[in-house]
Structures are given as C-alpha cells and as structure tokens.
Design an enzyme around this catalytic site. Structure first.
Site, PDB file in Angstrom:
ATOM      1  CB  ALA A 112     -28.906 -72.444  11.334  1.00 12.90           C
ATOM      2  N   GLY A 113     -29.312 -71.029   7.816  1.00 12.40           N
ATOM      3  CA  GLY A 113     -28.882 -69.899   6.946  1.00 12.40           C
ATOM      4  C   GLY A 113     -27.338 -69.786   7.121  1.00 12.40           C
ATOM      5  CB  SER A 116     -26.218 -77.410   7.019  1.00 13.39           C
ATOM      6  OG  SER A 116     -27.749 -77.020   6.217  1.00 13.39           O
ATOM      7  CB  SER A 117     -28.296 -76.999   1.358  1.00 11.30           C
ATOM      8  OG  SER A 117     -29.320 -76.663   2.107  1.00 11.30           O
ATOM      9  CG  ASP A 161     -26.059 -70.341   0.038  1.00 12.76           C
ATOM     10  OD1 ASP A 161     -25.556 -69.244   0.273  1.00 12.76           O
ATOM     11  OD2 ASP A 161     -26.936 -71.293   0.069  1.00 12.76           O
TER      12      ASP A 161
END
Ligand code: GLA
Length: 372
Positions: A112-113, A116-117, A161
């Site tokens: 979903a951008g 989650s990674s 991220d």
C-alpha cells in the site's frame, strides 16, 4: 504455530510520506511520519541453530533456515528474506545471534506504499536485538535494515522508510535530510490533518522500475560530475540536457524540483500558508506522473477526486505504480473527506479503497515478556 509462549514482543509502525518522493537515494529531503498501523513480531530463543519463521499474512507452512545460511531465499520462501536478511546482517556484523522462532502479524497493509517491508525488517531487528541482549541506535538499525533489503530482497531502496519507522516520534512528522541522516521532528499546525487513501492496486510493472529510476538519477549525477543530484541545479540540467537525453533529464528535473518543494512546503506551513504548502503536493504528484512516470490511472483519479473534495494537497506516496495517496485537509473536514473520496473512487474505478486519518506514532520498539 510453534507450540510455546513467545518471550519477546516487537513491533514496527508503517509510514506515510507527506512530500519528498523518489529523492532519498539522491541524498534529498523527505517528510515522512511513522503511523499507527503495525507489523508485530513475537519471538522465542531456541537451541537449534535455525530461524523458524511464520507470517499470518502469508499463511502456509513455516520457513526454516539455518543461522549460517548466506544466500537469499527463493520461491514461496521469498518473503522471509525481509527477516532472514536482517538476521544475516547482524550475524555478519558480529553481533550475538542464535536460533529463533518468530511469528508475524500485521495491521499494516502490504503493497500500500506504507512501508510494510521496512516494518517487517524493523520488527525483526528489534526481536534479534532483544534476544541477543543488545541495542543499536535507531539510525544504525535503519542502515542495517536497508542493507538487508539491498542484499537479500534485491531492491536498491533509499533510507527514508527504514529511518522513518525506526525514528518515529508520536504526534510528529520527521524532516529527514538523507545526506546527513539527521531527523528533525516537526508538527503539523493545528487545524490541519493528513488522510491516507489506499487505492488497493499494485501494478506489477513496479518490479524493476524502481531500480531503473535510481539508475537514471545516478547516470545524470555522473554526467554532471556530482556524487548525487542533491546539489544539482535546474540550470545545470538544462545545459546538459542534450547529453543526458530526454528521459534522464526529466528524471533529474523531478529530483531537483522535488527537493526544492520539500523546503517550500515546510516554509509555507511555518508561514501559516496551508494553501501554498498543499499546492506543492499537487505539483509533486504532477512531477511524479509526468517526469518520473511512477503514477498510474487509479492514483491520478484519486488525486483528482481529492481536489474535487477540497483537499489542500494530494499526491501519490511511496514507490508508486499503485499503493496510496496522502492528502492534506482541514481537520474539521477530514472524516467527511475520507468517506467522500472512497465513495467517488468506487464509482469511477470500481474499486473499494480505504482511507484513514493519520496519527503519527513512535518508532519501532520491543519488550521482553515475562514468562508466566
Ligand atoms: C520506496 C523506497 C524508499 C523511497 C520511496 C520513494 O518506498 O523504499 O527508499 O525511495 O520508494 O520516495
């Protein structure tokens, strides 16, 4: 799954990004926040020299890998590279590691951008540190997780991220300088809110396209004689446009303008001019669509719908080709805005999206549970 109580509980939030897209790997400026959607890891130390991994999101049988293994996992075990890759980085850096069973669950949607990674990596990292009785500073943990992504998952991602999910501060956005890796918490002015809208689409085109964008930027920087595009100017790019070629020049212009937009966005908010700030988000989307070519029809529709419902700003966030938009709205209108956008999106695209008002939270953390 493994027939015993976990002794360690770790969790990592996902992230949104307000502005500063596809600039982190060019040492640019970004403005993400950790959000209250999580990946949870529950772990237990075992005597066997193995990692036993299971994810409720993936289902199926557990993945078992020896702690000395050194190759990326393939086939249906591929997902476990986010976990094993992190473990292997700690091992190779000489930290005390041993056998572990770990299970994962999530309230953070995958694809979903919203990172989650990076969240599964950070939750794993905290579990490994807690099991080994050591703790790295958030910045070092973020860099280690990024290396795991590069070496085991094969995505040449930037640092945004991993830094965002490890360094989050409750109630705050994070101004991150991806050159110095400095993180400065900052808050949204009262009366403004962010709404994340998940398009629920993920175009497979994304595979490999991220690396191509990064390679284009590196080619442009090399041609200009710069280490990255952080210090490039539009005048330099224009002067070198013929040598760069149309596509590479457009990619480079996006990066240079996007870094400027982050500064302008922050300055506009500080000056109390939310409309100007929001316009930078619309401009960011147009640049990602036209010059960087990482948008898709569903994301363009969501941005147009957001504008029609009075959003101050709206843009795709994350890597692109699907995933989510991030929207700046007046707080009093946030809930109605979210409902209206989802209704219009279903009508235009036949897809049931989802939307929520963003609440920034603290970064990844872990605790050692007391066995009962
Ligand atoms: C992905 C990457 C980040 C960043 C964004 C685009 O989320 O993991 O490093 O490059 O795309 O801004």
């Amino acid at each position: 799954m493994f027939g015993g109580r976990p002794e360690i509980a770790a969790r990592s939030p996902g992230r949104i990004n307000v502005i500063g897209e596809h600039v982190d790997y060019q040492e640019g400026l970004v403005l993400p926040a950790a959000i209250d959607r999580y990946v949870f890891a529950h772990a237990r130390r075992i005597d066997a020299p193995q990692l036993r991994l299971w994810s409720a999101e993936i289902g199926g049988r557990p993945v078992t890998v020896g702690i000395g293994h050194s190759e990326p996992l393939t086939g249906s075990d591929f997902w476990a590279n986010y976990v094993f890759g992190v473990f292997a980085q700690y091992r190779d850096a000489g930290h005390p590691v041993g056998g572990l069973e770990i299970t994962f669950e999530a309230t953070l949607p995958a694809g979903a951008g919203m990172s989650s990674s990076a969240a599964i990596e950070a939750a794993t990292a905290l579990a490994v540190e807690t099991a080994g009785g050591f703790s790295l500073p958030a910045r070092d943990r973020a860099l280690l997780c990024q290396r795991a992504d590069h070496d085991y998952v094969g995505v040449p991602c930037g640092i945004m991220d991993q830094l965002a999910v490890n360094s989050g501060v409750a109630g705050h956005l994070l101004e991150i300088d991806c050159r110095s890796l400095g993180v400065t918490p900052t808050s949204l002015p009262d009366g403004l809110s962010l709404v994340a809208v998940d398009s629920k689409v993920k175009h497979t085109l994304a595979d490999g396209e991220y690396g191509k964008r990064r390679a284009d930027c590196e080619a442009a920087a090399g041609q200009l004689g710069l280490p990255t595009l952080r210090d490039a100017t539009l005048a330099q790019i224009d002067a070198a446009a013929a040598a760069l070629g149309g596509r590479v020049a457009r990619r480079a212009r996006h990066v240079v303008r996007e870094i400027a937009r982050v500064r302008e966005f922050i300055a506009a908010l500080q000056a109390g001019n939310a409309g100007d700030a929001g316009q930078r988000m619309f401009d960011s989307h147009a640049s990602l669509r036209d010059d960087y070519e990482v948008s898709c029809d569903e994301l363009d529709q969501l941005v147009a719908i957001a504008a029609s419902h009075g959003a101050l700003g709206s843009r795709l966030m994350g890597g692109g080709f699907g995933g989510s938009t991030i929207n700046l709205v007046r707080s009093a209108e946030a809930d109605a805005f979210a409902a209206d956008v989802i209704a219009d999106y279903a009508e235009c695209c036949g897809i049931e999206g989802s939307a929520f008002v963003v609440h920034p939270v603290a970064g990844a953390g872990a605790q050692k549970e007391v066995a009962s």
